[in-house]
Enzyme design. Structure first.
Site, PDB file in Angstrom:
ATOM      1  N   GLY A   1      -1.348 -14.290  -7.145  1.00 57.18           N
ATOM      2  CA  GLY A   1      -0.775 -13.663  -5.953  1.00 57.18           C
ATOM      3  C   GLY A   1      -1.753 -13.775  -4.801  1.00 57.18           C
TER       4      GLY A   1
ATOM      5  N   GLY B   1      -1.172 -12.650  -1.399  1.00 61.54           N
ATOM      6  CA  GLY B   1      -0.876 -11.856  -0.206  1.00 61.54           C
ATOM      7  C   GLY B   1      -2.177 -11.299   0.343  1.00 61.54           C
ATOM      8  N   LEU B   2      -2.084 -10.169   1.029  1.00 61.77           N
ATOM      9  CA  LEU B   2      -3.303  -9.618   1.632  1.00 61.77           C
ATOM     10  C   LEU B   2      -4.415  -9.416   0.625  1.00 61.77           C
ATOM     11  CD1 LEU B   2      -2.332  -6.853   4.187  1.00 61.77           C
ATOM     12  CD2 LEU B   2      -3.384  -9.058   4.619  1.00 61.77           C
ATOM     13  N   ALA B   3      -4.099  -8.748  -0.503  1.00 63.30           N
ATOM     14  CA  ALA B   3      -5.145  -8.447  -1.478  1.00 63.30           C
ATOM     15  C   ALA B   3      -5.686  -9.736  -2.093  1.00 63.30           C
ATOM     16  CB  ALA B   3      -4.605  -7.520  -2.562  1.00 63.30           C
ATOM     17  N   GLY B   4      -4.794 -10.635  -2.492  1.00 63.83           N
ATOM     18  CA  GLY B   4      -5.227 -11.847  -3.179  1.00 63.83           C
ATOM     19  C   GLY B   4      -5.950 -12.823  -2.270  1.00 63.83           C
TER      20      GLY B   4
ATOM     21  N   HIS C   1      11.888   4.164   2.110  1.00 59.15           N
ATOM     22  CA  HIS C   1      11.491   4.243   3.520  1.00 59.15           C
ATOM     23  C   HIS C   1      12.649   4.748   4.363  1.00 59.15           C
ATOM     24  CE1 HIS C   1      10.030   3.121   7.429  1.00 59.15           C
ATOM     25  NE2 HIS C   1       8.877   2.744   6.919  1.00 59.15           N
TER      26      HIS C   1
ATOM     27  N   ARG D   1       7.101   9.775   4.998  1.00 65.01           N
ATOM     28  CA  ARG D   1       8.316   9.049   4.652  1.00 65.01           C
ATOM     29  C   ARG D   1       9.193   9.762   3.635  1.00 65.01           C
ATOM     30  NH1 ARG D   1       5.557   2.988   4.442  1.00 65.01           N
ATOM     31  NH2 ARG D   1       5.351   2.843   6.699  1.00 65.01           N
TER      32      ARG D   1
ATOM     33  N   ARG E   1       3.166   7.191  -0.221  1.00 66.49           N
ATOM     34  CA  ARG E   1       2.190   6.497   0.615  1.00 66.49           C
ATOM     35  C   ARG E   1       2.466   6.785   2.082  1.00 66.49           C
ATOM     36  NH1 ARG E   1       2.159   2.023   3.490  1.00 66.49           N
ATOM     37  NH2 ARG E   1       4.080   1.121   2.661  1.00 66.49           N
TER      38      ARG E   1
ATOM     39  N   LEU F   1      -1.540  -1.942   4.095  1.00 62.73           N
ATOM     40  CA  LEU F   1      -2.377  -3.053   4.556  1.00 62.73           C
ATOM     41  C   LEU F   1      -3.845  -2.680   4.350  1.00 62.73           C
ATOM     42  CD1 LEU F   1      -0.503  -3.946   7.886  1.00 62.73           C
ATOM     43  CD2 LEU F   1      -0.227  -4.970   5.634  1.00 62.73           C
TER      44      LEU F   1
END
Lengths: 642, 243
Positions: free
Chosen positions: A41, A43-46, A267, A332, A441, A447
């Site tokens: 993966g 995305g941001l983390a990966g 959400h 939320r 969250r 992010l």
């Protein structure tokens, strides 16, 4: 049985991460190229992890199902990223971000992790700016901020309504630099089908090349899953169509515990569903709640009227009425519950689905009258355009209609303070782990967490693991590797050759989604959860009997991809219901109707449920193992946003 | 709504493709273009046929995965919109629709409507980044950036990397894609330092990957789903010259 040891450092919370970093082992620069790390993966983390490990000199192999890392769903995050810079001089601090996140998560997250996240938040902004992320700026040239739900300070950094895109492109470009340097070898259009464990350690993965259908093994010294969340279990969600739970689920079935699977975020501000053939729901950023006012008609008879014809005194600005101090910026879970209850009471607006109108208004007329259309356009232009292209209505003239939709999953693989799962050498970062958001969250925190994990936490803890273990050499002929490949092949063959193929993957996906939305969505109840579990068991049997995959397996076959993912969603759905059933309290997004106050607020039971529920897979049924949560710094209290 | 669809089917990159005709009936006007294809695929599964492969993911116009040339236009005729944001109400006047993959020498067809766009990744790898390392950054407000520069950087950075600019260009040039990235960084003090070198490396790579050069047809900015301006290419050219 594993003992769930979170491995949190002790001592004063401000110094824990610093002390821990000093205690973590290092690997000298000249030795780093001897180590191989698999990242699943990007995305941001990966992508941020690949970039950082590559720069440090390790060998990284990364995989994603898309045709490029730049397409990961992090790209769709709209509103922003939190950091406690206190640029607005409004009293923000690491402590306040820590406090807001613990409270926002309704006291179901780990203090040490959340404090570390708040500490690292500032460094993430520094990092992003130096990568060229074009954040919004004031006329002074300094960075701008806006407000998000659950906070009374303005700490959200943003790039119009495309913050996730800009941050992901930052990480992607940093990762691309390491692909060019040769430290990162990336495989696009590749999907992980199986985890390889050798002598109780994660040592590799089995991957299907989505273009050729070829199944291959890749071995390494450790594996990091950065594979995102599982909101698509509901079928209709704000996630990208391809987002799935399969990597995490394969790990779960090999012994990695799955924590709080029922903690899923719905959400509040999404474009309402319109009909049977809809394939996904679209989020309207929480940032819109800075200036948009949410209301519903006071009287049922007004619900079919043109909203512009409903008089001011006949409008119920219900969030402002119910929560005067946070008003439209409540967290939320609270906003979603309020919207649902308005619609359940017959005051919804818009398209009727199953006899109920699902929608309330998000109205910008007040701010447009005050500041003009151009001001609103500069803040939210792309979101307004998106709304108009999807609904055919102009939100500058007619209020938007919104309804809650599945968006993010707080639950995920259980990890310790080092982000390692209960399998040695298997790490999980970003949304794929459960760690920092408790049962709800806060906006603009996903992010932040993905990048904290990828740039700053996992690079330290993964290296510590590599330095602490002696690795025997393994290759593709190792019996464990061969057996993992075989099991992946066997599963594909089962999907291709069901005994009585009748229904498409989407047919089953819609079924599981509907069961979960009705029984394990915004409100949960013992009886319906028990019923859902039985229904899902039958659905699972039907799936393997009736799944119909056309085409062949050694080819680009998107039907086959979907079938494999839906099979895992069905199994996960069952675990979500079990988890929701076992937690006999309400907390954050987990709303058990038996445990709500008279005004509909979540009633926690700290005496019996102040823990993480980690589920351990066993062929005879999953078992629950608890990690007790202790709150040394922030005393659990009733969450009050009134 | 009822439609006659002519869809490009091609088994793999080696085989010869052709248009196949399909009918779809009772399509709701609120159905998105891709949902209409989903419905067609569901009926293909029911008939035991292999589904039509097409790329898509976020379905909110930001990931850049969706492509398709629809009635001759990349991402369809609607302005500044990606394919996933098209709705069948946009096609109320056209009941015959032709759907093809993005076509360019550097975008080989993988199967049906799906193409390789890896060349874009390789162009970014050639220089589409700022060479800063994790942990080496100064405090974020150390260097103020003029708001108009930051806004202009954003306007270039908004590119979703879909490749429509290449698909529509008679030269199959990737100039708009490359220029947008170069200008995004050039507008920021952090990126400016490497601007000339970056521009040269990326443009060289673009040519090496087989994309053509820009000869000012300007079709790219007309089809760009993000409305990226052609002036990016002018600025890119000025950056290459003095190097």
């Amino acid at each position: 049985m594993h003992n769930l040891n979170s491995k949190e450092p002790t001592g004063s919370i401000e110094g824990r991460w610093d002390k821990h970093q000093f205690d973590l082992k290092l690997i000298a620069p000249q030795n780093r190229e001897k180590y191989n790390i698999i990242v699943v993966g990007t995305g941001l983390a990966g992508a941020s992890l690949c970039a950082t490990l590559g720069e440090a000199g390790f060998n990284v192999k990364s995989f994603c199902y898309n045709d490029s890392p730049r397409r990961a769903h992090s790209i769709a995050a709209q509103g922003g990223i939190n950091a406690s810079k206190n640029y607005k001089n409004d009293g923000d601090s690491v402590w306040r971000l820590f406090y807001d996140t613990i409270k926002g998560g309704d006291f179901r997250s780990r203090e040490s992790n959340v404090y570390r996240l708040a500490q690292l938040s500032n460094n993430i902004i520094d990092q992003a700016v130096s990568q060229g992320v074009p954040f919004a700026r004031e006329y002074s040239g300094y960075l701008a901020n806006r407000s998000f739900g659950g906070a009374q300070v303005s700490r959200t950094f943003y790039a119009r309504g495309q913050t996730g895109q800009q941050l992901l492109l930052g990480s992607y470009s940093a990762m691309s630099k390491e692909v060019a340097s040769g430290r990162v070898k990336h495989y696009s259009r590749s999907e992980m089908l199986e985890l390889i464990i050798v002598k109780d350690k994660a040592r590799g993965i089995v991957v299907r090349d989505l273009v050729t259908g070829k199944i291959d093994s890749h071995t390494a010294d450790c594996v990091v899953l950065c594979t995102g969340g599982y909101s698509n279990v509901f079928y209709l969600s704000t996630n990208a169509k391809g987002c799935n739970t399969s990597a995490g689920w394969r790990a779960y079935k090999k012994g990695a515990m799955f924590a709080n699977p029922s903690f899923t975020q719905i959400h509040p501000t999404c474009i309402p569903p319109t009909g049977e053939n809809q394939s996904k729901l679209t989020l309207m950023s929480e940032s819109l709640r800075n200036d948009g006012r949410i209301w519903a008609p006071k009287n049922e008879k007004d619900c079919s009227k043109d909203p512009r014809e409903i008089k001011e005194e006949d409008r119920d600005y219900f969030l402002e009425r119910m929560y005067p101090s946070f008003a439209n910026l409540v967290p939320r879970d609270i906003a979603s519950r309020a919207v649902k209850s308005i619609c359940d009471n017959g005051r919804g607006v818009g398209t009727e689905i199953d006899g109920q109108k699902l929608g309330v208004y998000l109205d910008f007329s007040t701010i447009i009258d005050k500041d003009g259309e151009s001001k609103v356009k500069s803040s939210y232009g792309n979101l307004f355009d998106m709304y108009e292209s999807i609904t055919g209505e102009n939100p500058y003239k007619v209020p938007m209609k919104i309804y809650p939709a599945p968006h993010y999953t707080m639950g995920g693989l259980w990890v310790d303070y080092n982000l390692m799962t209960t399998i040695d050498g298997l790490f999980a970062t970003g949304e794929s782990n459960f760690s920092d958001h408790g049962s709800n969250r806060l906006g603009a925190s996903a992010l932040m967490q993905g990048l904290a994990d990828g740039y700053f936490i996992a690079p330290r803890t993964v290296i510590d693991y590599l330095a602490s273990v002696d690795f025997e050499t393994i290759d593709s002929t190792n019996p464990e590797v061969l057996s993992a490949v075989k099991s992946a092949e066997h599963r594909i063959s089962k999907l291709m050759n069901a005994p009585d193929p009748i229904h498409s993957p989407d047919y089953f996906h819609k079924k599981i989604g509907r069961i979960l939305w009705n029984c394990c969505g915004m409100s949960r109840e013992k009886d319906s959860l028990e019923r859902a579990i039985e229904e899902i068991k039958s659905l699972e049997l039907l799936f393997w009997k009736n799944i119909k995959v056309t085409g062949v397996d050694d080819d680009f076959n998107q039907t086959l991809e979907r079938a494999g993912r839906v099979a895992d969603f069905i199994e996960l759905g069952q675990l979500m219901c079990l988890d929701a059933l076992a937690r006999e309290e309400s907390c954050g997004a987990h709303s058990r109707v038996e445990y709500l106050s008279e005004s509909g607020e979540a009633k926690r039971d700290d005496k019996n449920y102040s823990h993480v529920s980690a589920w351990h897979y066993d062929e005879s049924g999953p078992t629950i193992i608890k990690e007790a949560l202790s709150f040394e710094y922030i005393k659990p209290s009733e969450r009050n946003y009134k | 709504m009822n439609f006659t669809l002519h869809i490009w089917r091609q088994q793999n990159s080696q085989s010869k493709g052709s248009f196949q005709t399909y009918k779809v009936d009772n399509i709701d006007s609120d159905t998105s273009f891709l949902e209409m294809l989903d419905q067609l695929n569901e009926s293909l599964i029911a008939d035991g046929e292999d589904c039509i492969v097409f790329d898509h993911d976020c379905r909110e116009g930001i990931c850049g995965a969706c492509s398709l040339v629809i009635n001759g236009y990349p991402h369809g005729q609607k302005n500044a919109t990606s394919t996933c944001q098209l709705y069948m109400r946009d096609y109320s006047e056209q009941n015959e629709i032709w759907v093809e993959p993005f076509r360019a020498k550097s975008f080989g067809t993988i199967k049906d409507l799906s193409v390789y766009r890896d060349a874009f990744d390789r162009i970014i790898q050639a220089g589409g980044f700022i060479s800063s390392k994790t942990g080496s950054s100064p405090e974020a407000n150390t260097f103020p950036v003029n708001k108009s520069d930051a806004d202009s950087a954003f306007d270039s950075a908004t590119c979703i990397g879909c490749g429509a600019c290449v698909a529509v260009c008679p030269n199959s040039s990737a100039s708009l894609f490359v220029a947008a990235k170069i200008n995004h960084f050039d507008k920021l003090p952090q990126g400016k330092i490497e601007s000339h070198k970056r521009a040269k490396l990326m443009v060289d790579k673009m040519e090496e990957e087989g994309f053509g050069s820009c000869s000012n047809h300007r079709h790219c900015e007309a089809v760009c789903p993000q409305g990226i301006d052609l002036s990016n290419i002018t600025k890119m050219n000025s950056l290459i010259k003095p190097y």
